[in-house]
Write a protein that holds these residues in place. Sequence first.
Motif, PDB file in Angstrom:
ATOM      1  N   VAL B 223      24.930  19.406 -12.972  1.00 35.04           N
ATOM      2  CA  VAL B 223      23.712  20.143 -12.627  1.00 35.04           C
ATOM      3  C   VAL B 223      24.092  21.427 -11.906  1.00 35.04           C
ATOM      4  N   THR B 224      23.586  22.561 -12.406  1.00 37.49           N
ATOM      5  CA  THR B 224      23.968  23.827 -11.769  1.00 37.49           C
ATOM      6  C   THR B 224      22.804  24.493 -11.043  1.00 37.49           C
ATOM      7  N   ASP B 225      21.585  24.042 -11.327  1.00 37.24           N
ATOM      8  CA  ASP B 225      20.441  24.691 -10.677  1.00 37.24           C
ATOM      9  C   ASP B 225      20.230  24.172  -9.266  1.00 37.24           C
ATOM     10  N   TYR B 226      20.772  23.000  -8.996  1.00 38.15           N
ATOM     11  CA  TYR B 226      20.603  22.394  -7.680  1.00 38.15           C
ATOM     12  C   TYR B 226      21.971  22.089  -7.103  1.00 38.15           C
ATOM     13  N   ALA B 227      22.124  22.314  -5.819  1.00 33.04           N
ATOM     14  CA  ALA B 227      23.300  21.803  -5.131  1.00 33.04           C
ATOM     15  C   ALA B 227      22.964  20.374  -4.723  1.00 33.04           C
ATOM     16  N   ILE B 228      23.700  19.400  -5.311  1.00 35.40           N
ATOM     17  CA  ILE B 228      23.446  18.001  -4.974  1.00 35.40           C
ATOM     18  C   ILE B 228      24.715  17.474  -4.333  1.00 35.40           C
ATOM     19  N   LEU B 229      24.613  17.037  -3.108  1.00 38.72           N
ATOM     20  CA  LEU B 229      25.814  16.521  -2.479  1.00 38.72           C
ATOM     21  C   LEU B 229      25.498  15.306  -1.632  1.00 38.72           C
ATOM     22  N   PHE B 230      26.524  14.512  -1.456  1.00 41.02           N
ATOM     23  CA  PHE B 230      26.384  13.337  -0.609  1.00 41.02           C
ATOM     24  C   PHE B 230      27.043  13.617   0.714  1.00 41.02           C
ATOM     25  N   LEU B 231      26.364  13.180   1.766  1.00 42.68           N
ATOM     26  CA  LEU B 231      26.929  13.301   3.103  1.00 42.68           C
ATOM     27  C   LEU B 231      27.143  11.893   3.623  1.00 42.68           C
ATOM     28  N   ASP B 232      28.206  11.699   4.387  1.00 41.18           N
ATOM     29  CA  ASP B 232      28.332  10.392   5.022  1.00 41.18           C
ATOM     30  C   ASP B 232      27.408  10.351   6.242  1.00 41.18           C
ATOM     31  N   ILE B 237      30.714  16.116   4.169  1.00 43.22           N
ATOM     32  CA  ILE B 237      30.439  16.222   2.739  1.00 43.22           C
ATOM     33  C   ILE B 237      31.334  15.257   1.976  1.00 43.22           C
ATOM     34  N   ALA B 238      30.705  14.381   1.149  1.00 42.52           N
ATOM     35  CA  ALA B 238      31.455  13.378   0.410  1.00 42.52           C
ATOM     36  C   ALA B 238      31.544  13.727  -1.069  1.00 42.52           C
ATOM     37  N   SER B 239      30.628  14.531  -1.563  1.00 41.27           N
ATOM     38  CA  SER B 239      30.720  14.930  -2.961  1.00 41.27           C
ATOM     39  C   SER B 239      30.134  16.314  -3.127  1.00 41.27           C
ATOM     40  N   ALA B 244      26.285  23.051  -6.393  1.00 40.61           N
ATOM     41  CA  ALA B 244      26.682  23.367  -5.019  1.00 40.61           C
ATOM     42  C   ALA B 244      27.688  24.506  -5.025  1.00 40.61           C
ATOM     43  N   GLN B 245      28.618  24.432  -5.954  1.00 39.57           N
ATOM     44  CA  GLN B 245      29.628  25.490  -6.038  1.00 39.57           C
ATOM     45  C   GLN B 245      28.982  26.814  -6.428  1.00 39.57           C
ATOM     46  N   ARG B 246      28.041  26.745  -7.388  1.00 36.92           N
ATOM     47  CA  ARG B 246      27.407  27.981  -7.862  1.00 36.92           C
ATOM     48  C   ARG B 246      26.558  28.599  -6.750  1.00 36.92           C
ATOM     49  N   ILE B 247      25.764  27.742  -6.082  1.00 35.72           N
ATOM     50  CA  ILE B 247      24.822  28.274  -5.100  1.00 35.72           C
ATOM     51  C   ILE B 247      25.526  28.652  -3.810  1.00 35.72           C
ATOM     52  N   LYS B 248      26.463  27.789  -3.373  1.00 40.98           N
ATOM     53  CA  LYS B 248      27.044  28.003  -2.045  1.00 40.98           C
ATOM     54  C   LYS B 248      28.406  28.687  -2.084  1.00 40.98           C
ATOM     55  N   GLY B 249      29.100  28.582  -3.220  1.00 38.19           N
ATOM     56  CA  GLY B 249      30.329  29.362  -3.376  1.00 38.19           C
ATOM     57  C   GLY B 249      31.633  28.625  -3.088  1.00 38.19           C
ATOM     58  N   TRP B 250      31.574  27.511  -2.306  1.00 35.57           N
ATOM     59  CA  TRP B 250      32.817  26.794  -2.019  1.00 35.57           C
ATOM     60  C   TRP B 250      33.242  25.943  -3.220  1.00 35.57           C
ATOM     61  N   ARG B 251      34.553  25.804  -3.390  1.00 41.49           N
ATOM     62  CA  ARG B 251      35.039  24.872  -4.406  1.00 41.49           C
ATOM     63  C   ARG B 251      35.040  23.480  -3.798  1.00 41.49           C
ATOM     64  N   PRO B 252      35.059  22.441  -4.664  1.00 38.74           N
ATOM     65  CA  PRO B 252      34.957  21.068  -4.139  1.00 38.74           C
ATOM     66  C   PRO B 252      36.012  20.778  -3.074  1.00 38.74           C
ATOM     67  N   GLU B 253      37.258  21.212  -3.341  1.00 40.06           N
ATOM     68  CA  GLU B 253      38.325  20.880  -2.387  1.00 40.06           C
ATOM     69  C   GLU B 253      38.139  21.605  -1.052  1.00 40.06           C
ATOM     70  N   ALA B 255      35.104  22.070   0.225  1.00 35.93           N
ATOM     71  CA  ALA B 255      33.884  21.573   0.854  1.00 35.93           C
ATOM     72  C   ALA B 255      33.992  20.113   1.278  1.00 35.93           C
ATOM     73  N   ILE B 256      34.580  19.292   0.403  1.00 40.33           N
ATOM     74  CA  ILE B 256      34.557  17.850   0.660  1.00 40.33           C
ATOM     75  C   ILE B 256      35.342  17.535   1.931  1.00 40.33           C
ATOM     76  N   GLY B 257      34.717  16.739   2.802  1.00 42.94           N
ATOM     77  CA  GLY B 257      35.336  16.394   4.070  1.00 42.94           C
ATOM     78  C   GLY B 257      34.858  17.270   5.218  1.00 42.94           C
ATOM     79  N   GLN B 258      34.287  18.459   4.890  1.00 44.98           N
ATOM     80  CA  GLN B 258      33.766  19.341   5.938  1.00 44.98           C
ATOM     81  C   GLN B 258      32.398  18.837   6.405  1.00 44.98           C
ATOM     82  N   HIS B 259      32.070  19.227   7.635  1.00 43.56           N
ATOM     83  CA  HIS B 259      30.725  18.897   8.112  1.00 43.56           C
ATOM     84  C   HIS B 259      29.735  19.873   7.476  1.00 43.56           C
ATOM     85  N   PHE B 260      28.567  19.355   7.118  1.00 43.18           N
ATOM     86  CA  PHE B 260      27.633  20.204   6.353  1.00 43.18           C
ATOM     87  C   PHE B 260      27.025  21.317   7.198  1.00 43.18           C
TER      88      PHE B 260
END
Lengths: 146, 588
Positions: B223-232, B237-239, B244-253, B255-260
């Motif tokens: 899905v590219t129209d929505y940033a969908i992510l899981f937080l613990d 950030i867990a996923s 999310a990458q398109r809207i927010k710009g960070w790559r998965p590696e 973002a994942i593990g960072q605080h939202f």
Amino acid sequence: MRRKILLVEDNRDDAELTVSTMKAHGVDADIEVVEDGIDALEYFSRSGRHANRSPGLPDLAIIDLNLPRMNGIELLQKLRADPQTRRLPIVILTSSIQQQDVARSYDSGANSYVRKPVDYDEFVRVARRLGEYWLFTNHPAPPSAT
Amino acid sequence: MSTTHAASPAVPGVEALDHATMCAAMLRAVAQTWRDQLRSTRLDRAATEYAQQLVAALDDAAARLDEPRGLPATAQDQATQPPGDDRYKLLVESVKDYAIFMLDPQGQVLTWNAGAQRLKGYNANEIIGRHFSAFYPPDDLATGKPARELLIASQTGRYEEEGWRIRKDGTRFWANVVITALRDALGVLVGFGKVTRDLTERKHAEEELRLSEERFRLMVGSVTDYAILFLDAQGRIASWNAGAQRIKGWRPEEAIGQHFRMFYTEEAVASGHPERELEVAARDGRYEEEGWRVRKDGSRFWANVVITTMRAPHGALLGFVKVTRDITERREAQLALEHAAADLEKRVNDRTQELEDVNRKLEATNHELESFGYSVSHDLRAPLRALDGFSKLVLMSAADKLDDTERDHLARVRAAAQRMSQLIDDMLSLSQLSRATMKPTEVDLTAIAREIVADLRRSSPERHVDVTIQEGMSAHGDHRLLRIALENLLGNAWKFTRKRPDATVEVGAVERDGRRVWHVRDNGAGFDPTYASKLFIPFQRLHSTSDFEGTGVGLATVQRIVRRHGGDIWFDSAPDRGATFFFTLATP
């Protein structure tokens, strides 16, 4: 006893024409001319420049509406409020035919409202009838308003 | 299966086994398996109690078997075996959900139960004495897996795994396997207890779940129209999906593990806003807002954010799903719209203000006009009266001294003064006409026309005019104004037919193009339509005063009255051929 008319008129031409039409055409009366409402009130209270006049009221007051210092309507109201002049015959003689002037004049206690014609011949007719009626035909009448 | 198999001489070395010891170890292995199962599986209360009783019974049986025996083993015969042994046999043999059997130290099958038969398809006599590697798929056999399992069990006491096993008919099943090393009192390995469960269904369910999760992951991920992510539960950030990458710009590696909180503006972070969002979501199950968020490059976007809480079935907080949309464009469109609306409102206000100003000026102008009118009516007449009056006085007093020319001049002064007085009167009534209040009623125009004609006949009894007035004419309008209009039109008709011996005047109405058109027609002097534009202008005249008297306000007056009734006026005329004036009035 000669009748007395008080003419309240600031325009000298009008005053002279009125006096001359009346005198020349059978209105046998002494005509005293005052210039505005204040002058008229001083005449009635025999004060100011009228302090030395002989006592007594006129038989008729002819008042123009548009006057300096105190206009005709205000003067009319003051005369009607004073017991001394409450029953004095008062005719408004003016150029105006505005409805509000006619209405206010009668509301304020005028006995009659007459428009000054431009045509001298017409003026003569009006002045003569007016003088005849108020000085000789009609006894001093109760005012139409108090 | 029967215990006779366990004591079968076909199994070498087993004679030396303390049968009871082996059974006790076996029972403990089974009990342990069930305990593990109880820990990892949620059962209903009745099932749990049953399972616990079973485990207790197994433990109890094992304890009894371990008790020092007062009787020498040789003295025991089948009839005097301890009751625990019988119970064990009954228990194990009757278990159908588990394959429970024993192997000798080399892996040969020693015993077989009902569960084993059901799971694996072999009868006891088909399998006892065969090597347990018969249950393994070929690839496991090729790697020596069965032997490795026994080695691990003998070294550590226990081996457990889940894996594919083969039934007699060659089909596979997913098995949970526990192999327990069985030792005698001296620690000598006497064999293995093996407990196998068929987990194929669970395996299938797990596979389904895995596939479903995979599909879900792929779907969310693409899905590219929505940033969908899981937080613990702590907001890390867990996923991270493509949106999310398109809207927010960070790559998965990245973002994942960072605080939202890294998505938030400095002010929002400083005020603890991200944490507050999670608190609200945890409390209410959901949090939604629109607000500024920050991209990797530091730029801001206006986001719609929905945070949904994920909880385990028993209520423990697992984390959050966060769905973010970039609605900057929508917001900008909305702001533009609001701006436009505000601008429009301002312009309307400005315009209203302007109109009010104009109105005030108009009122002031009207007031001035009224004063002017008053002054005209009152003050302009006095000089005229003086002109006329003193001229007359001179004429009277000096009549015998004046010659004819001098008397004529003074007469002209008087005539001019009187004419000007008439002009003033007409002008005043014309201006009052525009301000007069309308009182519309049903007006009988036929009756009015008759009255006017009667007046005209009275004022000039010498005239012979043939007048025709249509019956039943009525109109909706102001009675007084319509009368003035007809007075002017009929007065004109009367005046301009003066030189006609056969004067005719006609008043009527016809329907034309769905409108009622009234007309006043005469056969009088008429006029040249070339000058028609002057006709309705006050004080403009088409005839000399000496031919036809008048001040030139009559038709201007009629036009104003017709216009005030929402109608039109026009005419048809030619010199010496009469004139017809037409007019309409608005239908109420």
